[in-house]
Design a protein around this motif. Structure first.
Motif, mmCIF file in Angstrom:
data_model
loop_
_atom_site.group_PDB
_atom_site.id
_atom_site.type_symbol
_atom_site.label_atom_id
_atom_site.label_comp_id
_atom_site.label_asym_id
_atom_site.label_seq_id
_atom_site.Cartn_x
_atom_site.Cartn_y
_atom_site.Cartn_z
ATOM 1 N N PRO A 17 0.812 -1.228 0.000
ATOM 2 C CA PRO A 17 0.000 0.000 0.000
ATOM 3 C C PRO A 17 0.843 1.275 0.000
ATOM 4 O O PRO A 17 0.429 2.290 -0.566
ATOM 5 C CB PRO A 17 -0.831 -0.120 1.283
ATOM 6 N N GLU A 18 2.021 1.225 0.585
ATOM 7 C CA GLU A 18 2.900 2.407 0.569
ATOM 8 C C GLU A 18 3.408 2.692 -0.843
ATOM 9 O O GLU A 18 3.519 3.851 -1.248
ATOM 10 C CB GLU A 18 4.062 2.223 1.542
ATOM 11 N N GLU A 20 1.739 1.878 -3.540
ATOM 12 C CA GLU A 20 0.541 2.370 -4.222
ATOM 13 C C GLU A 20 0.309 3.850 -3.904
ATOM 14 O O GLU A 20 0.017 4.651 -4.802
ATOM 15 C CB GLU A 20 -0.667 1.533 -3.798
ATOM 16 N N ARG A 21 0.459 4.219 -2.655
ATOM 17 C CA ARG A 21 0.275 5.611 -2.243
ATOM 18 C C ARG A 21 1.311 6.517 -2.934
ATOM 19 O O ARG A 21 0.974 7.580 -3.442
ATOM 20 C CB ARG A 21 0.381 5.726 -0.724
ATOM 21 N N GLY A 24 0.473 6.951 -6.526
ATOM 22 C CA GLY A 24 -0.721 7.776 -6.684
ATOM 23 C C GLY A 24 -0.430 9.260 -6.757
ATOM 24 O O GLY A 24 -1.219 10.030 -7.312
ATOM 25 N N VAL A 40 -6.066 2.945 -0.362
ATOM 26 C CA VAL A 40 -5.159 2.067 -1.097
ATOM 27 C C VAL A 40 -5.512 0.623 -0.753
ATOM 28 O O VAL A 40 -6.330 0.360 0.122
ATOM 29 C CB VAL A 40 -3.675 2.385 -0.775
ATOM 30 N N SER A 41 -4.907 -0.304 -1.431
ATOM 31 C CA SER A 41 -5.199 -1.722 -1.224
ATOM 32 C C SER A 41 -4.869 -2.128 0.206
ATOM 33 O O SER A 41 -3.775 -1.873 0.696
ATOM 34 C CB SER A 41 -4.407 -2.572 -2.216
ATOM 35 N N GLU A 82 -4.635 -3.858 -9.481
ATOM 36 C CA GLU A 82 -3.723 -2.751 -9.195
ATOM 37 C C GLU A 82 -2.355 -3.092 -9.757
ATOM 38 O O GLU A 82 -1.927 -4.244 -9.707
ATOM 39 C CB GLU A 82 -3.631 -2.535 -7.683
ATOM 40 N N ASP A 84 1.401 -0.905 -9.683
ATOM 41 C CA ASP A 84 2.092 0.323 -9.304
ATOM 42 C C ASP A 84 3.586 0.089 -9.225
ATOM 43 O O ASP A 84 4.032 -0.996 -8.830
ATOM 44 C CB ASP A 84 1.618 0.813 -7.926
#
Length: 171
Positions: A17-18, A20-21, A24, A40-41, A82, A84
Motif C-alpha cells: 500500500p505504501e 501504491e500511495r 498515486g 489504497v489496497s 492494481e 504500481d
C-alpha cells in the motif's frame, strides 16, 4: 540496478500500500483529475488476491519490493486490480515486466485473457497498456464484473467518461 519479478511474500503485503500511495502522487499532476487521495489496497485484500490469483512484486537489487501487481480472477479472465511502481523506480520497464509476469501466470492458469480498468488518456495508463497489447472493451461487450466495477468507480468519484476497461487475449 538489477530488478527481479517474483511472487510477493506475505510479510511484504503491508509494504505494497505504501508503493501504491507513492505512485498515486503522479495523478496529482493530471489537470482534469480532481480526486482526493483515496484508499489504497488493504493488506487483507492483498492476501485474498494472493489466495486466488497472484501478487507479484518488482524487487530491487536488495530484494525490496519497489512495484507490484495484484491480479485475481473475474469473469473467467485474470483481472489486474492494481499495478504500481514507486516513482523513484519508474521508467525502467518494471510496469511492462509486471504485466508480462501477470500474463505468464494467467497462461499457466488457462485464463483466456487479462483485463483491467484504467484511465483512457493518461500516458502511463491507457496508452501504456495499449502498447502492451491490450485493447479497449466496448460497453456492449462488458462482462458482469465490468458493470459492477464501473458502478464502484463511479461511487468513488472517478471521472467515468475518462475510464475504460481493457483486455489482452492470450490465445
Amino acid at each position: 540496478m538489477a530488478y527481479s519479478i517474483r511472487r510477493a511474500r506475505p510479510s511484504e503485503y503491508p509494504v505494497l500500500p505504501e508503493i501504491e500511495r507513492a505512485a498515486g502522487v503522479l495523478f496529482e499532476d493530471v489537470p482534469w483529475l480532481n480526486l482526493e487521495p483515496g484508499p489504497v489496497s488493504d493488506p487483507d485484500f492483498i492476501a485474498a488476491v494472493a489466495r486466488s490469483g497472484a501478487v507479484l512484486v518488482a524487487a530491487d537489487d536488495q530484494d525490496v519490493p519497489v512495484g507490484f501487481a495484484l491480479a485475481g480472477f473475474l469473469d473467467r479472465a485474470l483481472h489486474i486490480h492494481e499495478l504500481d511502481v514507486a516513482p523513484a523506480h519508474g521508467r525502467r520497464g518494471l510496469g511492462r515486466r509486471l504485466i508480462e509476469a501477470v500474463c505468464a501466470f494467467a497462461k499457466t492458469e488457462d485464463a483466456a485473457a487479462v483485463t483491467l480498468s484504467t484511465f483512457r488518456e493518461i500516458a502511463w495508463n491507457g496508452p501504456f497498456y495499449a502498447k502492451a497489447g491490450f485493447r479497449e472493451v466496448p460497453r456492449n461487450q462488458w462482462t458482469p464484473a465490468f458493470h459492477l466495477l464501473h458502478h464502484r468507480e463511479a461511487a468513488l468519484g472517478f471521472p467515468i467518461d475518462r475510464r475504460c476497461f481493457m483486455r489482452k487475449d492470450l490465445a
